[in-house]
Design an enzyme around this catalytic site. Structure first.
Site, PDB file in Angstrom:
ATOM      1  N   GLU A   1      14.663 -15.094   0.910  1.00 36.85           N
ATOM      2  CA  GLU A   1      14.951 -16.156   1.889  1.00 36.85           C
ATOM      3  C   GLU A   1      14.043 -17.358   1.651  1.00 36.85           C
ATOM      4  OE1 GLU A   1      14.206 -14.305   5.685  1.00 36.85           O
ATOM      5  OE2 GLU A   1      15.880 -12.907   5.447  1.00 36.85           O
TER       6      GLU A   1
ATOM      7  N   ASP B   1       0.835  -1.203   0.000  1.00 38.08           N
ATOM      8  CA  ASP B   1       0.000   0.000   0.000  1.00 38.08           C
ATOM      9  C   ASP B   1       0.875   1.260   0.000  1.00 38.08           C
ATOM     10  OD1 ASP B   1      -2.814   1.005   0.454  1.00 38.08           O
ATOM     11  OD2 ASP B   1      -1.846   1.931   2.182  1.00 38.08           O
TER      12      ASP B   1
END
Ligand code: NOJ
Length: 558
Positions: free
Chosen positions: A267, A213
């Site tokens: 990751e 956002d």
């Protein structure tokens, strides 16, 4: 070029999103399982089969976090939890399990520019007082003028009024949106660390990606003295400086934040994906969409464009070129929770601007009367056009039912802060957030047993999913057929224009994609000749070798 995967693609496909169809759920308006009038996560879970059957690849959930709902959930009080009215973390996990079973991926919304004023950190900041470490996580300043009684700068809130609110001890805090949405200070290491924690928290729970956002707002120039915008610096995305020198929006330093996020995304296997909601100049969008940054950026130019073949062709070319330059794919959006639903936009006179539409909403959609048959016809044509383009298509809940904007909400029923903050001059976004009709009869058209938080209008049941399922002429079946075909038809990311310049000028938009697949749209009020080929799907009934006005067909040639 990565191939588009099947249903959800192989689980480890790092490029699953490149041409995915992503369905936006606005949870409070989707389905209410516990009868309190607010949609919830168990409601989402129970309706996931509808989405799998529709044929989407992923579901993006607008915020479902604890919130006072000062801005429909975009005021987050706790980033790593579920609003108790919407369920629990166990409900979230159950939703992910069901999504997995159905081959759907889940994306969540991250709201990093501001929190809720109910967030623990903001409450701490208020209690701790001026000069405290707790206030450093937000943007507190002394006011100007006698006794500091004037806001520190002239910065306006995007929702109207000043972007500063004064607290009891006399300091002011910054909120680029509602006063209940204080802006974070992204120069603060704890803010940065906390968002890494949030990204890992949801990634660990099986989330495949994030919608970010106000991605262009985080890195403000907070060096003293703060700079006024004055008369020259606007908030309009098209007027932002190209060199990133605006004190608030789209500053280059924001990309350093996203490079850190990329490390977190990487990751995971597959790496987590993110799409930026960044209202910036098109030339500045590529940095957000970079593979070293968020990976993709919303392109709202298509949503904002008129259904005019020449204008759309240019818009599409620009978007594809920008995405290619970024190493991403483009996004295509016709509706979301912030804009008037597209069948209604297209039902208004062609020359209507955004401002005209806002003024029209204030007439409760009465003046002029929209031509809803035409609007729906255009909407169906625009949908088949959008779904034929290379890149990701983002669908907004209810568009697969052809829902119109609800324009008749009474003033006292409005919940969007824009209505109050604008002093009753902008009606706001509630009309596209009215709870969905699932069944043509029954309590609240199958949304839930409780009184919905926004009232559904009379006749809402005529759009219900159960009425449309199996009806070949329905909007729902058009979306289903298109998504089913798209799975087989999309083999790469290429698009080649066909048709002459004069045809485009007269309203014909025609392109081919690899494998002899054509999309031909007649975006005009006159019939056009239908190119040779086997019609695979049409947004309206083709007539005698003719392509009727406002119709898109998908064709295959040998
Ligand atoms: C964009 C969101 O889509 C909108 O609904 C919200 O009001 C603002 N950002 C502020 O978070």
């Amino acid at each position: 070029m990565s191939q588009r995967p099947g249903p959800a693609g192989p689980p480890n496909d790092a490029g699953w999103w490149r041409q995915a169809v992503i369905y936006q759920v606005y949870p409070r308006s989707f389905a209410d399982a516990d009868g309190d009038g607010l949609g919830d996560l168990p409601g989402v879970t129970s309706c996931l089969p509808h989405l799998a059957d529709l044929g989407v690849d992923a579901v993006w959930l607008s915020p479902f976090y604890p919130s006072e709902l000062a801005d429909g959930g975009y005021d987050v009080a706790d980033y790593r939890n579920v609003d108790p009215r919407l369920g629990t973390l166990d409900d979230f996990d159950a939703m992910v399990t069901e999504a997995d079973r159905l081959g759907l991926r889940i994306m969540v919304d991250i709201v990093p520019n501001h929190s809720s004023d109910q967030h623990l950190w903001f409450q701490e900041a208020l209690a701790a007082g001026r000069g405290s470490a707790a206030r450093e996580r937000y943007v507190f300043r002394e006011g100007r003028g006698e006794g500091g009684g004037l806001p520190p700068t002239d910065w306006p809130s995007s929702f109207g009024g000043p972007a500063w609110t004064r607290v009891a001890d006399g300091q002011w805090y910054l909120h680029l949106y509602a006063p209940e949405q204080p802006d974070f200070n992204w120069d603060h290491p704890e803010v940065r660390e906390d968002f890494h924690r949030t990204l890992r928290f949801w990634s660990d729970r099986g989330v495949s990606g994030f919608r970010i956002d106000v991605a262009h707002g985080l890195a403000k120039d907070l060096a003293e003295p703060l700079r006024d915008l004055g008369a020259d610096l606007s908030y309009q995305p098209d007027d932002l400086p190209e060199d990133g020198s605006h004190p608030l929006w789209d500053r280059d330093a924001v990309h350093e934040i996203y490079r850190g996020w990329r490390q977190v995304f990487d990751e995971y296997t597959p790496p987590r994906f993110a799409v930026a909601e960044a209202w910036v100049r098109p030339s500045r969008r590529t940095a957000y969409a970079s593979p070293h940054g968020l990976g993709q950026a919303f392109n709202f130019d298509f949503l904002g464009a008129r259904l005019n073949a020449s204008q759309l062709r240019a818009t599409i070319d620009d978007a594809l070129a920008d995405a290619r330059e970024a190493g991403a794919t483009s996004t295509w959006v016709l509706s979301n929770h912030d804009v008037v639903r597209h069948p209604t936009r297209y039902a208004l006179p062609d020359h209507f601007t955004k401002q005209d539409i806002a003024a029209w909403l204030l007439t409760d959609g009465q003046d002029p009367r929209p031509d809803m048959d035409l609007g729906l016809r255009k909407a169906r044509a625009a949908t088949l056009l959008m779904l034929a383009l290379p890149g990701s298509a983002y669908l907004y809940q209810g568009e697969e039912l052809g829902l119109p904007e609800v324009t008749g909400l009474a003033r006292e029923e409005l919940r969007d802060p824009i209505w109050v903050r604008s002093g009753g001059t902008v009606k706001g976004r509630d009309g596209c957030r009215v709870p969905l009709p699932w069944t043509h009869d029954g309590a609240h058209y199958g949304f839930g047993t409780g009184e919905p938080w926004l009232p559904q209008p009379a006749g809402w049941g005529s759009y219900a999913a159960d009425l449309q399922r199996g009806d070949a002429d329905s909007v729902l079946e058009l979306y289903r057929a298109a998504l089913r075909l798209r799975r087989d038809l999309v083999v790469d990311e290429e698009l080649t224009w066909a048709g002459s310049a004069s045809q485009t000028e007269s309203g014909l938009l025609h392109f081919t994609r690899t494998g002899g697949w054509h999309a031909v749209s007649n975006l005009s009020y006159q019939s056009a000749a239908l190119p040779e080929g086997e019609v695979l799907l049409s947004s309206g009934p083709p007539a005698d070798g003719q392509l009727p006005p406002w119709t898109t067909v998908w064709l295959r040639t040998a």
